[in-house]
Write a protein that holds these residues in place. Structure first.
Motif, PDB file in Angstrom:
ATOM      1  N   PRO A 201      38.534  44.705  47.027  1.00  0.00           N
ATOM      2  CA  PRO A 201      39.443  45.183  45.544  1.00  0.00           C
ATOM      3  C   PRO A 201      39.409  44.054  44.803  1.00  0.00           C
ATOM      4  O   PRO A 201      39.212  44.021  43.471  1.00  0.00           O
ATOM      5  CB  PRO A 201      40.751  45.415  46.237  1.00  0.00           C
ATOM      6  CG  PRO A 201      40.117  46.141  47.656  1.00  0.00           C
ATOM      7  CD  PRO A 201      39.118  45.320  48.248  1.00  0.00           C
ATOM      8  N   ASN A 202      39.620  42.822  45.149  1.00  0.00           N
ATOM      9  CA  ASN A 202      39.826  41.657  44.314  1.00  0.00           C
ATOM     10  C   ASN A 202      38.628  41.310  43.610  1.00  0.00           C
ATOM     11  O   ASN A 202      38.362  40.942  42.471  1.00  0.00           O
ATOM     12  CB  ASN A 202      40.163  40.397  45.089  1.00  0.00           C
ATOM     13  CG  ASN A 202      41.809  40.142  45.424  1.00  0.00           C
ATOM     14  OD1 ASN A 202      42.367  41.191  45.154  1.00  0.00           O
ATOM     15  ND2 ASN A 202      42.280  39.302  46.036  1.00  0.00           N
ATOM     16  N   MET A 203      37.329  41.497  44.328  1.00  0.00           N
ATOM     17  CA  MET A 203      36.142  41.080  43.763  1.00  0.00           C
ATOM     18  C   MET A 203      35.852  42.121  42.663  1.00  0.00           C
ATOM     19  O   MET A 203      35.117  41.575  41.653  1.00  0.00           O
ATOM     20  CB  MET A 203      35.013  41.467  45.013  1.00  0.00           C
ATOM     21  CG  MET A 203      33.546  41.188  44.328  1.00  0.00           C
ATOM     22  SD  MET A 203      32.435  41.651  45.759  1.00  0.00           S
ATOM     23  CE  MET A 203      30.901  42.119  44.460  1.00  0.00           C
ATOM     24  N   PHE A 206      37.448  41.511  38.952  1.00  0.00           N
ATOM     25  CA  PHE A 206      37.079  40.625  38.059  1.00  0.00           C
ATOM     26  C   PHE A 206      35.953  41.211  37.137  1.00  0.00           C
ATOM     27  O   PHE A 206      35.865  41.059  35.672  1.00  0.00           O
ATOM     28  CB  PHE A 206      36.501  39.341  38.815  1.00  0.00           C
ATOM     29  CG  PHE A 206      37.068  38.513  39.484  1.00  0.00           C
ATOM     30  CD1 PHE A 206      38.183  37.779  38.579  1.00  0.00           C
ATOM     31  CD2 PHE A 206      37.141  38.621  40.903  1.00  0.00           C
ATOM     32  CE1 PHE A 206      38.910  37.084  39.580  1.00  0.00           C
ATOM     33  CE2 PHE A 206      38.021  37.891  41.693  1.00  0.00           C
ATOM     34  CZ  PHE A 206      38.736  37.312  41.156  1.00  0.00           C
ATOM     35  N   HIS A 207      35.462  42.429  37.488  1.00  0.00           N
ATOM     36  CA  HIS A 207      34.266  43.126  36.650  1.00  0.00           C
ATOM     37  C   HIS A 207      35.152  43.853  35.561  1.00  0.00           C
ATOM     38  O   HIS A 207      34.656  44.240  34.362  1.00  0.00           O
ATOM     39  CB  HIS A 207      33.674  44.018  37.543  1.00  0.00           C
ATOM     40  CG  HIS A 207      32.736  44.850  36.544  1.00  0.00           C
ATOM     41  ND1 HIS A 207      31.667  44.574  36.461  1.00  0.00           N
ATOM     42  CD2 HIS A 207      33.093  46.257  36.334  1.00  0.00           C
ATOM     43  CE1 HIS A 207      30.940  45.598  35.622  1.00  0.00           C
ATOM     44  NE2 HIS A 207      31.722  46.816  35.644  1.00  0.00           N
ATOM     45  N   ASP A 216      30.666  40.978  32.757  1.00  0.00           N
ATOM     46  CA  ASP A 216      29.084  41.264  33.216  1.00  0.00           C
ATOM     47  C   ASP A 216      28.825  40.493  34.762  1.00  0.00           C
ATOM     48  O   ASP A 216      28.012  39.678  34.726  1.00  0.00           O
ATOM     49  CB  ASP A 216      28.243  40.822  32.314  1.00  0.00           C
ATOM     50  CG  ASP A 216      28.055  41.513  30.870  1.00  0.00           C
ATOM     51  OD1 ASP A 216      28.691  42.631  30.900  1.00  0.00           O
ATOM     52  OD2 ASP A 216      27.334  41.224  29.951  1.00  0.00           O
ATOM     53  N   SER A 217      29.841  40.992  35.587  1.00  0.00           N
ATOM     54  CA  SER A 217      29.503  40.425  36.974  1.00  0.00           C
ATOM     55  C   SER A 217      30.030  41.401  37.872  1.00  0.00           C
ATOM     56  O   SER A 217      30.604  42.286  37.704  1.00  0.00           O
ATOM     57  CB  SER A 217      30.654  39.136  37.045  1.00  0.00           C
ATOM     58  OG  SER A 217      31.795  39.711  37.151  1.00  0.00           O
ATOM     59  N   ASN A 218      29.725  41.320  39.118  1.00  0.00           N
ATOM     60  CA  ASN A 218      29.983  41.995  40.311  1.00  0.00           C
ATOM     61  C   ASN A 218      30.027  43.537  40.212  1.00  0.00           C
ATOM     62  O   ASN A 218      30.942  44.189  39.906  1.00  0.00           O
ATOM     63  CB  ASN A 218      31.643  42.017  40.360  1.00  0.00           C
ATOM     64  CG  ASN A 218      32.108  40.574  40.911  1.00  0.00           C
ATOM     65  OD1 ASN A 218      31.224  39.692  41.288  1.00  0.00           O
ATOM     66  ND2 ASN A 218      33.391  40.221  41.025  1.00  0.00           N
ATOM     67  N   TYR A 219      28.597  43.923  40.024  1.00  0.00           N
ATOM     68  CA  TYR A 219      28.185  45.296  39.667  1.00  0.00           C
ATOM     69  C   TYR A 219      28.121  46.109  40.824  1.00  0.00           C
ATOM     70  O   TYR A 219      27.980  47.468  40.813  1.00  0.00           O
ATOM     71  CB  TYR A 219      26.795  45.219  39.100  1.00  0.00           C
ATOM     72  CG  TYR A 219      26.579  44.491  37.700  1.00  0.00           C
ATOM     73  CD1 TYR A 219      27.168  45.011  36.651  1.00  0.00           C
ATOM     74  CD2 TYR A 219      26.033  43.062  37.549  1.00  0.00           C
ATOM     75  CE1 TYR A 219      27.094  44.342  35.508  1.00  0.00           C
ATOM     76  CE2 TYR A 219      25.837  42.735  36.147  1.00  0.00           C
ATOM     77  CZ  TYR A 219      26.498  43.186  35.353  1.00  0.00           C
ATOM     78  OH  TYR A 219      26.297  42.658  34.081  1.00  0.00           O
ATOM     79  N   ASP A 237      40.348  33.402  40.440  1.00  0.00           N
ATOM     80  CA  ASP A 237      42.209  33.681  40.704  1.00  0.00           C
ATOM     81  C   ASP A 237      42.493  35.262  39.908  1.00  0.00           C
ATOM     82  O   ASP A 237      42.189  35.364  38.875  1.00  0.00           O
ATOM     83  CB  ASP A 237      42.776  32.524  40.033  1.00  0.00           C
ATOM     84  CG  ASP A 237      44.173  32.669  40.036  1.00  0.00           C
ATOM     85  OD1 ASP A 237      44.686  33.732  40.747  1.00  0.00           O
ATOM     86  OD2 ASP A 237      45.104  31.788  39.835  1.00  0.00           O
ATOM     87  N   THR A 238      42.891  36.059  40.574  1.00  0.00           N
ATOM     88  CA  THR A 238      42.924  37.333  40.105  1.00  0.00           C
ATOM     89  C   THR A 238      44.338  37.402  39.148  1.00  0.00           C
ATOM     90  O   THR A 238      44.383  38.435  38.420  1.00  0.00           O
ATOM     91  CB  THR A 238      43.341  38.459  41.335  1.00  0.00           C
ATOM     92  OG1 THR A 238      44.677  37.919  41.910  1.00  0.00           O
ATOM     93  CG2 THR A 238      42.403  38.626  42.169  1.00  0.00           C
TER      94      THR A 238
END
Length: 272
Positions: A201-203, A206-207, A216-219, A237-238
């Motif tokens: 979820p946290n990862m 950021f997307h 443009d990350s964590n696709y 940091d969320t």
């Protein structure tokens, strides 16, 4: 193992719909008690927009179901595909099939949806949600979803996987879709540890940040290894995250008619 896979192959439609409903309901309830962000919003009004889009997605899924069934019949008759060229234990073939599907039908297509201008316009609606929660996982423009399903068919043809593998993957994908979008607070150490292999979820949050470079990350959808391998992984940091997208007004987030017109709205200036 054969009996396990047969269960998914023979799984009736009502059980698939029940699985979708139960997983969504579970995370819907969970985020009410363990929220990452304490939103002040009408949860039902927000969900209505995303559920309408889910309705479109399910109709498209029905159409693609016939096409997918035809492809599996062709594979069975022709023996086409990489998995039909080698003899491996069933569990190994299943893992390989899931990895290929996650790479092509999730990571690769998602990467292209961000990098190719006309595809990005189709995908924008997924990023215009200013209150990311479990229902955001259902938020896709119909044309966006058609592109995604097309890439899934490509992965099926390349591997030549049996239909049971694909259906098991779809069940897993439903879980991860709602899990990664859910507005739930997990202990940072747990989330970060899991993110070495899986999308967490946290990862994924950021997307959904409103600006580059995090947008443009964590696709990835299930496995985080592709983001790590191809240099698109971010973890920070969320509390720094702000949802939405900086090229579309936040006030339009729940306007379903406006959202469906986004790909054709030339007033919205994309980055490409």
């Amino acid at each position: 193992m054969e009996a396990f896979l047969s269960f998914f192959e023979l799984m009736p439609v009502w059980q698939k719909l029940l699985w979708i409903s139960l997983v969504l309901f579970f995370f819907w309830i969970l985020e009410g008690y363990y929220a990452l962000i304490k939103f002040r919003y009408n949860k039902w009004k927000h969900a209505r927009t995303n559920f309408i889009l889910l309705g479109f997605v399910m109709l498209i899924n029905l159409v693609f179901g016939f096409l997918t069934a035809g492809i599996f019949i062709w594979i069975d008759q022709s023996g086409f595909g990489l998995l039909n060229l080698v003899e491996l234990p069933v569990w190994v073939e299943l893992i390989l099939a899931i990895m290929v599907l996650d790479l092509i039908a999730q990571y690769l297509v998602h990467f292209l949806l961000h990098r190719i201008k006309w595809l990005w316009r189709l995908h924008l609606i997924h990023h215009t949600d200013t209150h990311v929660d479990a229902t955001t996982g259902t938020r896709h423009h119909p044309l966006d979803f058609m592109v995604r399903e097309s890439f899934a068919l490509i992965a099926i043809i390349i591997t030549g996987m049996p239909v049971a593998f694909y259906l098991f993957y779809r069940i897993l994908s439903v879980f991860f879709t709602y899990f990664t979008h859910a507005n739930i607070s997990m202990p940072t150490k747990v989330d970060k540890t899991l993110s070495y292999i899986f999308v967490t979820p946290n990862m994924h949050k950021f997307h959904h940040h409103y600006q580059l470079p995090w947008t443009d990350s964590n696709y990835g959808n299930m496995l985080s290894i592709w983001d790590r391998m191809f240099g698109t992984f971010i973890y920070d940091d969320t509390s720094k995250i702000r949802y939405g997208i900086d090229i579309v007004e936040d006030t339009t987030s729940n306007d379903i008619a406006y959202q469906l017109r986004i790909p054709f709205n030339r007033k919205i200036r994309t980055k490409n």
